[in-house]
Design a protein around this motif. Structure first.
Motif, PDB file in Angstrom:
ATOM      1  N   TRP A   1       0.824  -1.201   0.000  1.00 24.61           N
ATOM      2  CA  TRP A   1       0.000   0.000   0.000  1.00 24.61           C
ATOM      3  C   TRP A   1       0.860   1.254   0.000  1.00 24.61           C
ATOM      4  O   TRP A   1       0.507   2.258  -0.642  1.00 24.61           O
ATOM      5  N   ILE A   2       1.972   1.239   0.716  1.00 21.00           N
ATOM      6  CA  ILE A   2       2.865   2.404   0.709  1.00 21.00           C
ATOM      7  C   ILE A   2       3.430   2.634  -0.688  1.00 21.00           C
ATOM      8  O   ILE A   2       3.349   3.742  -1.239  1.00 21.00           O
ATOM      9  N   ILE A   3       3.983   1.600  -1.280  1.00 16.43           N
ATOM     10  CA  ILE A   3       4.621   1.735  -2.597  1.00 16.43           C
ATOM     11  C   ILE A   3       3.584   2.095  -3.661  1.00 16.43           C
ATOM     12  O   ILE A   3       3.763   3.041  -4.437  1.00 16.43           O
ATOM     13  N   GLY A   4       2.484   1.348  -3.694  1.00 15.42           N
ATOM     14  CA  GLY A   4       1.454   1.621  -4.697  1.00 15.42           C
ATOM     15  C   GLY A   4       0.798   2.971  -4.508  1.00 15.42           C
ATOM     16  O   GLY A   4       0.512   3.679  -5.487  1.00 15.42           O
ATOM     17  N   GLY A   5       0.549   3.356  -3.272  1.00 15.75           N
ATOM     18  CA  GLY A   5      -0.077   4.646  -3.003  1.00 15.75           C
ATOM     19  C   GLY A   5       0.815   5.816  -3.364  1.00 15.75           C
ATOM     20  O   GLY A   5       0.354   6.830  -3.898  1.00 15.75           O
ATOM     21  N   LEU A   6       2.095   5.701  -3.085  1.00 17.76           N
ATOM     22  CA  LEU A   6       3.020   6.780  -3.446  1.00 17.76           C
ATOM     23  C   LEU A   6       3.211   6.853  -4.957  1.00 17.76           C
ATOM     24  O   LEU A   6       3.413   7.942  -5.501  1.00 17.76           O
ATOM     25  N   ARG A   7       3.161   5.728  -5.645  1.00 15.52           N
ATOM     26  CA  ARG A   7       3.261   5.737  -7.110  1.00 15.52           C
ATOM     27  C   ARG A   7       2.005   6.333  -7.740  1.00 15.52           C
ATOM     28  O   ARG A   7       2.062   6.939  -8.796  1.00 15.52           O
ATOM     29  N   LEU A   8       0.867   6.168  -7.101  1.00 14.49           N
ATOM     30  CA  LEU A   8      -0.398   6.652  -7.622  1.00 14.49           C
ATOM     31  C   LEU A   8      -0.642   8.124  -7.284  1.00 14.49           C
ATOM     32  O   LEU A   8      -1.528   8.741  -7.854  1.00 14.49           O
ATOM     33  N   GLN A   9       0.144   8.685  -6.405  1.00 11.22           N
ATOM     34  CA  GLN A   9      -0.086  10.040  -5.909  1.00 11.22           C
ATOM     35  C   GLN A   9      -0.112  11.079  -7.031  1.00 11.22           C
ATOM     36  O   GLN A   9      -0.968  11.948  -7.050  1.00 11.22           O
ATOM     37  N   GLY A  10       0.789  11.019  -7.966  1.00 11.19           N
ATOM     38  CA  GLY A  10       0.816  11.995  -9.051  1.00 11.19           C
ATOM     39  C   GLY A  10      -0.377  11.879  -9.978  1.00 11.19           C
ATOM     40  O   GLY A  10      -0.836  12.860 -10.550  1.00 11.19           O
ATOM     41  N   ARG A  11      -0.917  10.689 -10.121  1.00 10.42           N
ATOM     42  CA  ARG A  11      -2.050  10.468 -11.024  1.00 10.42           C
ATOM     43  C   ARG A  11      -3.384  10.801 -10.384  1.00 10.42           C
ATOM     44  O   ARG A  11      -4.365  11.033 -11.083  1.00 10.42           O
ATOM     45  N   ALA A  12      -3.464  10.796  -9.054  1.00  2.88           N
ATOM     46  CA  ALA A  12      -4.738  10.992  -8.371  1.00  2.88           C
ATOM     47  C   ALA A  12      -4.923  12.414  -7.861  1.00  2.88           C
ATOM     48  O   ALA A  12      -5.898  12.695  -7.187  1.00  2.88           O
ATOM     49  N   GLN A  13      -4.024  13.337  -8.165  1.00  2.00           N
ATOM     50  CA  GLN A  13      -4.131  14.690  -7.624  1.00  2.00           C
ATOM     51  C   GLN A  13      -5.317  15.445  -8.196  1.00  2.00           C
ATOM     52  O   GLN A  13      -5.835  16.353  -7.563  1.00  2.00           O
ATOM     53  N   TYR A  14      -5.753  15.126  -9.379  1.00  3.72           N
ATOM     54  CA  TYR A  14      -6.873  15.857  -9.954  1.00  3.72           C
ATOM     55  C   TYR A  14      -8.209  15.375  -9.396  1.00  3.72           C
ATOM     56  O   TYR A  14      -9.226  16.020  -9.578  1.00  3.72           O
ATOM     57  N   LEU A  15      -8.239  14.246  -8.695  1.00  2.00           N
ATOM     58  CA  LEU A  15      -9.484  13.723  -8.146  1.00  2.00           C
ATOM     59  C   LEU A  15      -9.809  14.293  -6.760  1.00  2.00           C
ATOM     60  O   LEU A  15     -10.951  14.631  -6.488  1.00  2.00           O
ATOM     61  N   VAL A  16      -8.827  14.341  -5.878  1.00  5.63           N
ATOM     62  CA  VAL A  16      -9.049  14.784  -4.500  1.00  5.63           C
ATOM     63  C   VAL A  16      -7.942  15.748  -4.092  1.00  5.63           C
ATOM     64  O   VAL A  16      -6.882  15.830  -4.736  1.00  5.63           O
ATOM     65  N   LEU A  17      -8.198  16.482  -3.016  1.00  4.58           N
ATOM     66  CA  LEU A  17      -7.173  17.378  -2.485  1.00  4.58           C
ATOM     67  C   LEU A  17      -6.000  16.566  -1.948  1.00  4.58           C
ATOM     68  O   LEU A  17      -6.153  15.394  -1.575  1.00  4.58           O
TER      69      LEU A  17
END
Length: 180
Positions: A106-122
């Protein structure tokens, strides 16, 4: 020069220790204090004898059978929880390792997804949900372990198996550590 023993080369210093004695040999007569100790063996408090012949071994301060069980407020006796066997302990260790790997996933996947999910939530909302997702496997394992203490082992393992299925780190599975 020799001590008269045929197997001096096969002995270690301290082999004559009476606590290492596994039984009387055919030609030897046990010492009186050793024979008295063997006739009434006692365990220290807190230890329980198991296995063949365990019913003949008493504890140093053996309580009677009625005080072993816990009493509920209604006066009924409740059996104390049984200890886990070796297989159950190994299975708990393996499942604990799976949950630890899930937290890392979850740490690795969540940090990798952070740049892609910025437009969805704050960003603050994403960080909060990321750390809740990282803690979810650890909290599931601890909660299941604590709440199923007095349950049967299969109930505990059923809840742990359900957590393994539900808490799969999908961001790590879909994106991976390197990304696509």
């Amino acid at each position: 020069m020799t001590t008269g023993r045929d197997d001096d080369a096969l002995t270690w210093d301290g082999d004559d220790d009476p606590t290492l004695d596994v039984g009387a040999t055919a030609g030897s007569d046990p010492a009186p204090e050793t024979a008295a100790r063997r006739s009434a063996p006692e365990l220290p408090s807190g230890y329980t004898a198991v296995g063949k012949g365990s019913e003949t071994i008493g504890a140093a301060d053996a309580p009677d059978a009625a005080s072993v069980d816990d009493e509920s407020p209604s006066g009924d006796t409740v059996a104390a929880p049984r200890s886990l066997g070796n297989g159950a302990l190994v299975a708990l260790g393996v499942l604990g390792g799976v949950y630890a790997l899930y937290a890392i996933g979850w740490i690795i996947g969540g940090l990798r997804l952070q740049g892609r999910a910025q437009y969805l939530v704050l960003d603050v909302m994403y960080q909060g949900s990321l750390w809740l997702a990282v803690l979810a496997p650890v909290l599931w394992f601890a909660t299941t372990f604590l709440l199923t203490r007095r349950s049967r082992a299969w109930v505990r393992f059923a809840w742990l198996a359900a957590g393994v299925v539900m808490l799969l780190p999908w961001p790590f599975v879909m994106i991976g550590a390197i990304g696509q």
